[in-house]
Design an enzyme around this catalytic site. Structure first.
Site, mmCIF file in Angstrom:
data_model
loop_
_atom_site.group_PDB
_atom_site.id
_atom_site.type_symbol
_atom_site.label_atom_id
_atom_site.label_comp_id
_atom_site.label_asym_id
_atom_site.label_seq_id
_atom_site.Cartn_x
_atom_site.Cartn_y
_atom_site.Cartn_z
ATOM 1 N N ASN A 98 0.861 -1.187 0.000
ATOM 2 C CA ASN A 98 0.000 0.000 0.000
ATOM 3 C C ASN A 98 0.892 1.229 0.000
ATOM 4 O O ASN A 98 2.012 1.190 0.522
ATOM 5 C CB ASN A 98 -0.870 0.008 1.261
ATOM 6 N N HIS B 215 0.735 5.174 1.318
ATOM 7 C CA HIS B 215 -0.043 6.088 2.158
ATOM 8 C C HIS B 215 0.568 7.488 1.993
ATOM 9 O O HIS B 215 1.792 7.631 2.054
ATOM 10 C CB HIS B 215 0.026 5.613 3.609
ATOM 11 N N ASP C 291 -3.004 0.348 7.841
ATOM 12 C CA ASP C 291 -1.769 1.153 7.803
ATOM 13 C C ASP C 291 -0.702 0.758 8.818
ATOM 14 O O ASP C 291 0.163 1.572 9.139
ATOM 15 C CB ASP C 291 -2.102 2.653 8.016
HETATM 16 N N1 LIG Z 1 -6.185 -5.081 5.338
HETATM 17 C C1 LIG Z 1 -5.901 -3.830 4.987
HETATM 18 N N2 LIG Z 1 -6.748 -3.170 4.150
HETATM 19 C C2 LIG Z 1 -6.411 -1.900 3.774
HETATM 20 C C3 LIG Z 1 -5.250 -1.271 4.267
HETATM 21 C C4 LIG Z 1 -4.408 -1.987 5.142
HETATM 22 O O1 LIG Z 1 -3.344 -1.486 5.620
HETATM 23 N N3 LIG Z 1 -4.766 -3.259 5.488
HETATM 24 N N4 LIG Z 1 -4.957 0.035 3.905
HETATM 25 C C5 LIG Z 1 -6.038 0.844 3.351
HETATM 26 C C6 LIG Z 1 -5.568 2.046 2.616
HETATM 27 N N5 LIG Z 1 -5.793 3.261 3.353
HETATM 28 C C7 LIG Z 1 -4.746 4.115 3.332
HETATM 29 O O2 LIG Z 1 -3.617 3.808 2.975
HETATM 30 C C8 LIG Z 1 -7.082 3.633 3.812
HETATM 31 C C9 LIG Z 1 -8.103 3.697 2.914
HETATM 32 C C10 LIG Z 1 -9.415 4.037 3.335
HETATM 33 C C11 LIG Z 1 -9.668 4.306 4.666
HETATM 34 C C12 LIG Z 1 -11.063 4.643 5.098
HETATM 35 O O3 LIG Z 1 -11.262 5.165 6.174
HETATM 36 N N6 LIG Z 1 -12.049 4.337 4.240
HETATM 37 C C13 LIG Z 1 -13.429 4.673 4.466
HETATM 38 C C14 LIG Z 1 -14.237 4.495 3.179
HETATM 39 C C15 LIG Z 1 -13.882 5.544 2.128
HETATM 40 C C16 LIG Z 1 -14.676 5.400 0.828
HETATM 41 O O4 LIG Z 1 -15.040 4.280 0.435
HETATM 42 O O5 LIG Z 1 -14.906 6.420 0.177
HETATM 43 C C17 LIG Z 1 -14.051 3.725 5.521
HETATM 44 O O6 LIG Z 1 -13.566 2.571 5.656
HETATM 45 O O7 LIG Z 1 -15.018 4.139 6.154
HETATM 46 C C18 LIG Z 1 -8.622 4.236 5.569
HETATM 47 C C19 LIG Z 1 -7.325 3.888 5.148
HETATM 48 C C20 LIG Z 1 -6.889 0.042 2.379
HETATM 49 N N7 LIG Z 1 -7.205 -1.253 2.927
HETATM 50 N N1 GAR Z 2 -4.967 5.744 2.377
HETATM 51 C C1 GAR Z 2 -4.817 5.514 0.990
HETATM 52 C C2 GAR Z 2 -4.582 6.837 0.301
HETATM 53 O O1 GAR Z 2 -4.905 7.884 0.811
HETATM 54 N N2 GAR Z 2 -4.019 6.749 -0.887
HETATM 55 C C3 GAR Z 2 -3.691 7.895 -1.664
HETATM 56 O O2 GAR Z 2 -4.668 8.150 -2.624
HETATM 57 C C4 GAR Z 2 -4.054 8.666 -3.814
HETATM 58 C C5 GAR Z 2 -4.442 7.768 -4.950
HETATM 59 O O3 GAR Z 2 -4.424 8.430 -6.147
HETATM 60 P P1 GAR Z 2 -4.957 7.681 -7.479
HETATM 61 O O4 GAR Z 2 -6.344 7.168 -7.160
HETATM 62 O O5 GAR Z 2 -4.986 8.737 -8.522
HETATM 63 O O6 GAR Z 2 -3.987 6.584 -7.791
HETATM 64 C C6 GAR Z 2 -2.552 8.655 -3.556
HETATM 65 O O7 GAR Z 2 -2.112 9.909 -3.117
HETATM 66 C C7 GAR Z 2 -2.423 7.643 -2.431
HETATM 67 O O8 GAR Z 2 -1.327 7.861 -1.607
#
Ligand SMILES: Nc1nc2c(c(=O)[nH]1)N[C@@H](CN(C=O)c1ccc(C(=O)N[C@@H](CCC(=O)O)C(=O)O)cc1)CN2
Ligand code: GAR
Length: 212
Positions: free
Chosen positions: A107, A109, A150
């Site tokens: 991933n 971040h 994360d």
């Molecule tokens: N098993 C894992 N799944 C995911 C991870 C991980 O580390 N382990 N990382 C996330 C990615 N992430 C940031 O890097 C992240 C993405 C989304 C959310 C979040 O709060 N999402 C919302 C929904 C948002 C939407 O659908 O518009 C929610 O869950 O309410 C937090 C962190 C991806 N999966």
């Molecule tokens: N927590 C996950 C997160 O915030 N990811 C972030 O979303 C963008 C994706 O851009 P993209 O959809 O244009 O590839 C990137 O900036 C990535 O780091």
């Protein structure tokens, strides 16, 4: 190692996937995108995938009874396509990573973990929080995913300045420049079999130690 078969997981605009695809096309990554999973029926990332000749498989959490079934559907596709590495590219859904894929799901971040991570921390929310806290440095983190948001082992980080005058958009742009470098570099290390995880810490082999 042969060609690494990558699955891209996306939910947004697909810039991250496009960057990785470009690196492959330019011969800088010994990999192929063998599957694209999207959590949205319509998004820019799906259009970008189609333009690259890839058909996104739509897998949405709301179509499943629970996270186990949602995750199972993704795992079935990964197995069917014989995927070596999963690359989350702006993927916004929590899923349970199967044991077979431990340290095989990456991933990126858009901040320096462990700060500004966890549920609710994605996209502009992250940059807003960084600026609200008055940070002078931000950046990006590439990590292996665990089953806690994360919190998996960190592979690499790149930094950039953050200014009091920044908007979330101006900071996001500066951070994304670093993401464009960091993600292909981490994937390259994986493809070259140079990443080892010991007690939750990623160790990076020097290129010359590759066959030790
Ligand atoms: N098993 C894992 N799944 C995911 C991870 C991980 O580390 N382990 N990382 C996330 C990615 N992430 C940031 O890097 C992240 C993405 C989304 C959310 C979040 O709060 N999402 C919302 C929904 C948002 C939407 O659908 O518009 C929610 O869950 O309410 C937090 C962190 C991806 N999966
Ligand atoms: N927590 C996950 C997160 O915030 N990811 C972030 O979303 C963008 C994706 O851009 P993209 O959809 O244009 O590839 C990137 O900036 C990535 O780091």
């Amino acid at each position: 190692m042969g060609i690494t078969r990558i699955a891209i997981l996306l939910s947004g605009s697909g810039r991250t996937m496009a960057n990785i695809s470009e690196q492959i096309e330019e011969g800088r990554l010994n990999a192929e995108i063998a599957a694209v999973v999207s959590s949205r029926t319509a998004c820019k990332g799906n259009e970008r995938a189609e333009k690259l000749g890839l058909t996104p498989e739509i897998i949405r959490p709301k179509d499943f009874a629970d996270v186990e079934q949602f995750s199972g559907k993704i795992a079935d596709l990964l197995n069917e396509k014989q995927i070596d590495l999963v690359v989350q590219a702006g993927w916004l859904c929590y899923w349970k990573i199967p044991e077979r894929f431990e340290n095989r799901v990456m991933n990126i971040h858009p901040a320096l973990l462990p700060s500004f991570g966890g549920k609710g921390m994605w996209g502009h929310h992250v940059h807003e929080a960084v600026l609200k806290r008055g940070c002078k440095v931000s950046g990006c983190t590439v990590h292996f995913c665990s089953n806690e948001y994360d919190a998996g082992p960190i592979i690499l980080q790149r930094t950039c300045p953050a200014f009091a005058e920044d908007t979330p958009e101006s900071l996001a742009k500066r951070v994304f420049e670093q993401e464009r470098i960091a993600y292909p570099e981490a994937i390259r290390l994986f493809c070259e079999d140079r990443l080892t995880v010991i007690n939750g810490i990623v160790h990076i082999k020097a290129a010359s130690q590759q066959n030790d």
